[in-house]
Design a protein around this motif. Structure first.
Motif, PDB file in Angstrom:
ATOM      1  N   GLY A   1       7.672   8.316  -7.973  1.00  0.00           N
ATOM      2  CA  GLY A   1       6.291   8.787  -8.014  1.00  0.00           C
ATOM      3  C   GLY A   1       5.366   8.002  -7.100  1.00  0.00           C
ATOM      4  N   GLU A   2       5.907   7.035  -6.368  1.00  0.00           N
ATOM      5  CA  GLU A   2       5.080   6.234  -5.468  1.00  0.00           C
ATOM      6  C   GLU A   2       4.687   7.034  -4.228  1.00  0.00           C
ATOM      7  OE1 GLU A   2       6.646   1.696  -5.996  1.00  0.00           O
ATOM      8  OE2 GLU A   2       8.051   3.144  -5.131  1.00  0.00           O
ATOM      9  N   ILE A   3       3.494   6.742  -3.728  1.00  0.00           N
ATOM     10  CA  ILE A   3       3.013   7.377  -2.507  1.00  0.00           C
ATOM     11  C   ILE A   3       2.585   6.273  -1.546  1.00  0.00           C
ATOM     12  CG2 ILE A   3       1.284   8.886  -1.470  1.00  0.00           C
ATOM     13  CD1 ILE A   3       1.117  10.327  -4.196  1.00  0.00           C
ATOM     14  N   PHE A   4       3.171   6.279  -0.363  1.00  0.00           N
ATOM     15  CA  PHE A   4       2.805   5.326   0.672  1.00  0.00           C
ATOM     16  C   PHE A   4       1.923   6.037   1.694  1.00  0.00           C
ATOM     17  CE2 PHE A   4       6.517   3.571  -1.310  1.00  0.00           C
ATOM     18  CZ  PHE A   4       6.334   2.197  -1.265  1.00  0.00           C
ATOM     19  N   SER A   5       0.794   5.430   2.007  1.00  0.00           N
ATOM     20  CA  SER A   5      -0.169   6.048   2.914  1.00  0.00           C
ATOM     21  C   SER A   5      -0.139   5.352   4.274  1.00  0.00           C
ATOM     22  CB  SER A   5      -1.575   5.958   2.313  1.00  0.00           C
ATOM     23  OG  SER A   5      -2.519   6.624   3.140  1.00  0.00           O
ATOM     24  N   TYR A   6      -0.191   6.141   5.326  1.00  0.00           N
ATOM     25  CA  TYR A   6      -0.129   5.612   6.685  1.00  0.00           C
ATOM     26  C   TYR A   6      -1.505   5.141   7.131  1.00  0.00           C
ATOM     27  CZ  TYR A   6       0.807   5.349  11.715  1.00  0.00           C
ATOM     28  OH  TYR A   6       0.935   4.924  13.023  1.00  0.00           O
ATOM     29  N   ASP A   7      -1.598   3.888   7.515  1.00  0.00           N
ATOM     30  CA  ASP A   7      -2.833   3.313   8.034  1.00  0.00           C
ATOM     31  C   ASP A   7      -2.845   3.525   9.550  1.00  0.00           C
ATOM     32  OD1 ASP A   7      -4.737   1.443   9.154  1.00  0.00           O
ATOM     33  OD2 ASP A   7      -4.768   0.446   7.207  1.00  0.00           O
TER      34      ASP A   7
ATOM     35  N   SER B   1       0.964   1.401   9.998  1.00  0.00           N
ATOM     36  CA  SER B   1       1.978   1.042   9.008  1.00  0.00           C
ATOM     37  C   SER B   1       1.710   1.791   7.711  1.00  0.00           C
ATOM     38  CB  SER B   1       1.969  -0.467   8.752  1.00  0.00           C
ATOM     39  OG  SER B   1       0.732  -0.871   8.183  1.00  0.00           O
ATOM     40  N   PHE B   2       2.764   1.938   6.890  1.00  0.00           N
ATOM     41  CA  PHE B   2       2.647   2.600   5.606  1.00  0.00           C
ATOM     42  C   PHE B   2       2.422   1.558   4.513  1.00  0.00           C
ATOM     43  CE2 PHE B   2       4.584   5.996   7.967  1.00  0.00           C
ATOM     44  CZ  PHE B   2       4.149   7.172   7.347  1.00  0.00           C
ATOM     45  N   LYS B   3       1.463   1.830   3.646  1.00  0.00           N
ATOM     46  CA  LYS B   3       1.154   0.928   2.541  1.00  0.00           C
ATOM     47  C   LYS B   3       1.109   1.721   1.247  1.00  0.00           C
ATOM     48  CE  LYS B   3      -1.670  -2.064   5.503  1.00  0.00           C
ATOM     49  NZ  LYS B   3      -3.019  -2.647   5.705  1.00  0.00           N
ATOM     50  N   LEU B   4       1.542   1.066   0.165  1.00  0.00           N
ATOM     51  CA  LEU B   4       1.516   1.718  -1.141  1.00  0.00           C
ATOM     52  C   LEU B   4       0.091   2.111  -1.486  1.00  0.00           C
ATOM     53  CD1 LEU B   4       3.173   2.533  -3.653  1.00  0.00           C
ATOM     54  CD2 LEU B   4       2.652   0.276  -4.597  1.00  0.00           C
ATOM     55  N   LEU B   5      -0.090   3.372  -1.829  1.00  0.00           N
ATOM     56  CA  LEU B   5      -1.418   3.892  -2.136  1.00  0.00           C
ATOM     57  C   LEU B   5      -1.959   3.237  -3.400  1.00  0.00           C
ATOM     58  CD1 LEU B   5      -3.264   6.095  -0.888  1.00  0.00           C
ATOM     59  CD2 LEU B   5      -2.353   7.670  -2.597  1.00  0.00           C
ATOM     60  N   ALA B   6      -3.182   2.758  -3.329  1.00  0.00           N
ATOM     61  CA  ALA B   6      -3.832   2.128  -4.476  1.00  0.00           C
ATOM     62  C   ALA B   6      -5.334   2.241  -4.325  1.00  0.00           C
ATOM     63  CB  ALA B   6      -3.420   0.664  -4.591  1.00  0.00           C
ATOM     64  N   ILE B   7      -6.031   2.296  -5.435  1.00  0.00           N
ATOM     65  CA  ILE B   7      -7.480   2.350  -5.405  1.00  0.00           C
ATOM     66  C   ILE B   7      -8.009   0.944  -5.149  1.00  0.00           C
ATOM     67  CG2 ILE B   7      -9.566   2.820  -6.755  1.00  0.00           C
ATOM     68  CD1 ILE B   7      -7.964   4.892  -8.314  1.00  0.00           C
ATOM     69  N   ARG B   8      -8.894   0.834  -4.164  1.00  0.00           N
ATOM     70  CA  ARG B   8      -9.491  -0.476  -3.886  1.00  0.00           C
ATOM     71  C   ARG B   8     -10.382  -0.910  -5.037  1.00  0.00           C
ATOM     72  NH1 ARG B   8     -11.126   1.938   1.071  1.00  0.00           N
ATOM     73  NH2 ARG B   8     -13.272   1.620   0.408  1.00  0.00           N
TER      74      ARG B   8
END
Length: 212
Positions: free
Chosen positions: A190-196, A201-208
């Motif tokens: 269920g993890e989503i990695f978002s491309y910066d 680079s791809f980083k694990l999506l998280a609310i700041r």
């Protein structure tokens, strides 16, 4: 088929009523806030993974979430036409390209031609991302897992780059009028990695923390 019919009846009798007011507001028009481009894989359910209601996402789905470069053609361009409509008719300001783990379309890049004897159009479609294959093999060796996730992620990046070829899109992004995101969704966790786009680079999506 019987299960689908039962599901449809249940929706009419229960699910629809839960959002009856929302559906009534959508009767004559739509105003989605996001263009969501994803694979046709049945395991990828955009509204589910984004927690969005009907009317919020304008969805484009195809094999391997591929966005071809912009062009005008006498052929019937389904993906290109849908993106055009989202950008210039609906004036959508947010685009998400969502790839996923265990993508059969991306894996098809490494299959022999013989496996496509009954799927010539699929094979032709996948050739759009053929250049990714050589890049992946430079860094992955024989590691099948690494080949898979590298291909899936480079495919997302490739689609983003091709969206930038649409008229006015690159300029709109530079002016902050349009935002494009690339996601890599991991089905089993269920993890989503978002491309910066800035750091590439791809980083694990998280609310700041400042967004709470």
């Amino acid at each position: 088929m019987e299960s689908l019919l039962k599901g449809a009846v249940k929706f009419m009798e229960e699910g629809f009523l839960e959002h009856a007011e929302l559906f009534a507001s959508l009767k004559h028009a739509q105003d989605p806030h996001t263009l969501f481009i994803s694979c046709v894989d049945s395991r990828v359910v955009p509204n589910l993974i984004t927690n969005c209601l009907p009317g919020e996402l304008f969805m484009v789905r195809n094999v391997a979430n591929i966005v071809p470069p912009y062009r005008i053609s006498e052929e019937y361009l389904s993906t290109t036409s849908a993106i055009e409509y989202a950008l210039y008719a609906l004036n959508i300001k947010t685009i998400i390209v969502c790839g996923h783990s265990d993508c059969g379309g991306c894996a098809a890049l490494y299959k022999p031609e013989s496996e496509f004897s009954k799927m010539p159009n699929v094979r032709h479609w996948i050739k759009l991302i053929e250049p990714i294959k050589s890049e992946v093999l430079k860094f992955s060796g024989d590691d099948k897992a690494k080949i898979a996730w590298l291909t899936e992620r480079l495919n997302v990046i490739n689609s983003i780059e091709n969206i930038l070829t649409y008229p006015g899109v690159e300029e709109a992004c530079e002016n902050g009028e349009l935002n494009i995101y690339g996601w890599h969704y991991i089905i089993e966790t269920g993890e989503i990695f978002s491309y910066d786009l800035k750091e590439r680079s791809f980083k694990l999506l998280a609310i700041r923390k400042d967004e709470h």
